[in-house]
Design a protein around this motif. Structure first.
Motif, PDB file in Angstrom:
ATOM      1  N   ASN A   1       3.881  -7.839   2.350  1.00  0.00           N
ATOM      2  CA  ASN A   1       3.102  -8.665   1.425  1.00  0.00           C
ATOM      3  C   ASN A   1       1.612  -8.348   1.524  1.00  0.00           C
ATOM      4  OD1 ASN A   1       5.451 -10.764   2.635  1.00  0.00           O
ATOM      5  ND2 ASN A   1       5.308 -10.626   0.408  1.00  0.00           N
ATOM      6  N   PRO A   2       1.209  -7.171   1.073  1.00  0.00           N
ATOM      7  CA  PRO A   2      -0.199  -6.776   1.200  1.00  0.00           C
ATOM      8  C   PRO A   2      -1.127  -7.699   0.409  1.00  0.00           C
ATOM      9  CG  PRO A   2       0.962  -5.309  -0.298  1.00  0.00           C
ATOM     10  CD  PRO A   2       2.006  -6.165   0.354  1.00  0.00           C
ATOM     11  N   ILE A   3      -2.376  -7.746   0.840  1.00  0.00           N
ATOM     12  CA  ILE A   3      -3.381  -8.565   0.163  1.00  0.00           C
ATOM     13  C   ILE A   3      -3.799  -7.882  -1.137  1.00  0.00           C
ATOM     14  CG2 ILE A   3      -5.688  -9.582   0.322  1.00  0.00           C
ATOM     15  CD1 ILE A   3      -5.301  -9.756   3.338  1.00  0.00           C
TER      16      ILE A   3
ATOM     17  N   LEU B   1      -0.085  -8.683   7.148  1.00  0.00           N
ATOM     18  CA  LEU B   1       0.529  -8.999   5.859  1.00  0.00           C
ATOM     19  C   LEU B   1       1.157  -7.763   5.231  1.00  0.00           C
ATOM     20  CD1 LEU B   1      -2.172 -11.476   4.617  1.00  0.00           C
ATOM     21  CD2 LEU B   1       0.231 -12.030   5.008  1.00  0.00           C
ATOM     22  N   SER B   2       0.525  -6.625   5.408  1.00  0.00           N
ATOM     23  CA  SER B   2       1.097  -5.379   4.887  1.00  0.00           C
ATOM     24  C   SER B   2       2.394  -5.042   5.617  1.00  0.00           C
ATOM     25  CB  SER B   2       0.092  -4.237   5.037  1.00  0.00           C
ATOM     26  OG  SER B   2       0.644  -3.018   4.608  1.00  0.00           O
TER      27      SER B   2
ATOM     28  N   THR C   1      -1.661 -12.752  -1.788  1.00  0.00           N
ATOM     29  CA  THR C   1      -0.763 -11.669  -1.396  1.00  0.00           C
ATOM     30  C   THR C   1       0.240 -11.354  -2.499  1.00  0.00           C
ATOM     31  OG1 THR C   1       0.872 -13.148  -0.392  1.00  0.00           O
ATOM     32  CG2 THR C   1      -0.946 -12.382   1.014  1.00  0.00           C
TER      33      THR C   1
ATOM     34  N   ARG D   1      -4.992  -8.098   7.392  1.00  0.00           N
ATOM     35  CA  ARG D   1      -4.591  -7.110   6.396  1.00  0.00           C
ATOM     36  C   ARG D   1      -3.394  -6.295   6.879  1.00  0.00           C
ATOM     37  NH1 ARG D   1     -10.219  -4.202   5.525  1.00  0.00           N
ATOM     38  NH2 ARG D   1      -9.079  -3.044   3.915  1.00  0.00           N
TER      39      ARG D   1
END
Length: 289
Positions: free
Chosen positions: A232-234, A227-228, A171, A224
């Motif tokens: 904290n996007p992948i 985290l976005s 991330t 996905r």
């Protein structure tokens, strides 16, 4: 006619109608409708005699599939999959990135299972079927059912949270050391637990994290999206990303690394783990599962 494939039937507990048994034994005919067409076109022989839909199989029969010399009857899907575990009830395979699990496309994991897995000898054997989803760009372990009863029981295990899945992702951005994400997805409750295992400094992305993820629900694109949502996007995600921080050409850095559950028929613990892809260890050198 030209001989295409030969199959020797293994001993069965109970005799089964040939059109049911034949689903999955030939690499070039993955479906029941395909078997029926081949029988109608007189392309299948059992012990030297033309196959019929009323024929029963008990074990030991020599089954031959022919193809017409002047027509290509079936389109062959060449898809070699890594099989980590297999028995008469289920299998665990490794799904590469960039392939659909199922759908209307010809090249899918579902369409490639029959040529990579052995035909189950159980009386309720069916065409192997994926039990859960993995996104098109995600790689990792996929659970497959090989009989109607195992597909039902494995589905119940997922529904009752009896199957634990672990993922690893890389991330972008500073993160808490560990935590839980509970943002709803499509107005449904969704839960993900995460733990940051390592962090490195990146010239372009400033901070990259190696994160262990355990989804407690199974919403579409859950990891996905979660985290976005927390910023904290992948790495490599082309759908959920921050402007100016999209990495092209390297794929999605999301790996379904392990499956853990109680086998519904043998009552033995099943635990399988697949090592991190090389593109992960290039960034986090020296890290091993």
């Amino acid at each position: 006619m030209q001989l295409s494939e030969i199959h020797i039937a293994e001993k069965l507990e109970n005799s089964i109608r040939f059109q049911e048994y034949a689903v999955g034994i030939f690499k070039t005919i993955p479906t029941k409708s395909g078997v029926k067409k081949a029988i109608k076109k007189e392309l299948i022989f059992i012990n030297g005699n033309l196959a019929t839909t009323s024929k029963y199989i008990s074990g030991g029969e020599k089954i031959e599939l022919f193809e017409s010399e002047n027509s290509s009857t079936f389109e062959r899907l060449e898809l070699n999959l890594e099989v980590l575990f297999e028995d008469d009830y289920l299998a665990i395979i490794y799904k590469p990135a960039g392939i659909l699990v199922s759908g209307n496309k010809f090249v899918t994991i579902a369409n490639g299972l029959s040529q990579n897995l052995k035909k189950s000898n159980r009386s309720d054997a069916v065409k192997p079927q994926p039990i859960h989803r993995l996104d098109y760009p995600t790689r990792g372990l996929l659970l497959v059912g090989k009989t109607s009863s195992s597909i039902t029981k494995l589905g119940e295990l997922f529904k009752n949270k009896g199957i634990q899945k672990t993922y690893f992702a890389i991330t972008i951005g500073k993160m808490e050391e560990k935590g839980k994400i509970d943002f709803p997805i499509d107005e449904k409750k969704s839960f993900t637990e995460f733990e940051v295992l390592q962090t490195v400094i990146s010239e372009r992305f400033k901070i990259l994290n190696l994160v262990k993820l355990q989804p407690k629900t199974g919403r579409k694109h859950q990891l996905r999206k979660h985290l976005s949502t927390i910023g904290n996007p992948i790495l490599g995600d082309k759908e959920y990303f921050k402007e100016g921080l999209l990495l092209n050409g390297k794929g999605l850095y999301l790996h379904a690394s392990s499956l853990e559950f109680m086998h519904p028929f043998t009552n033995k613990k099943v635990i399988f783990t697949k090592e991190l892809p090389k593109k992960f260890t290039k960034i986090f050198q020296g890290f091993f599962l």
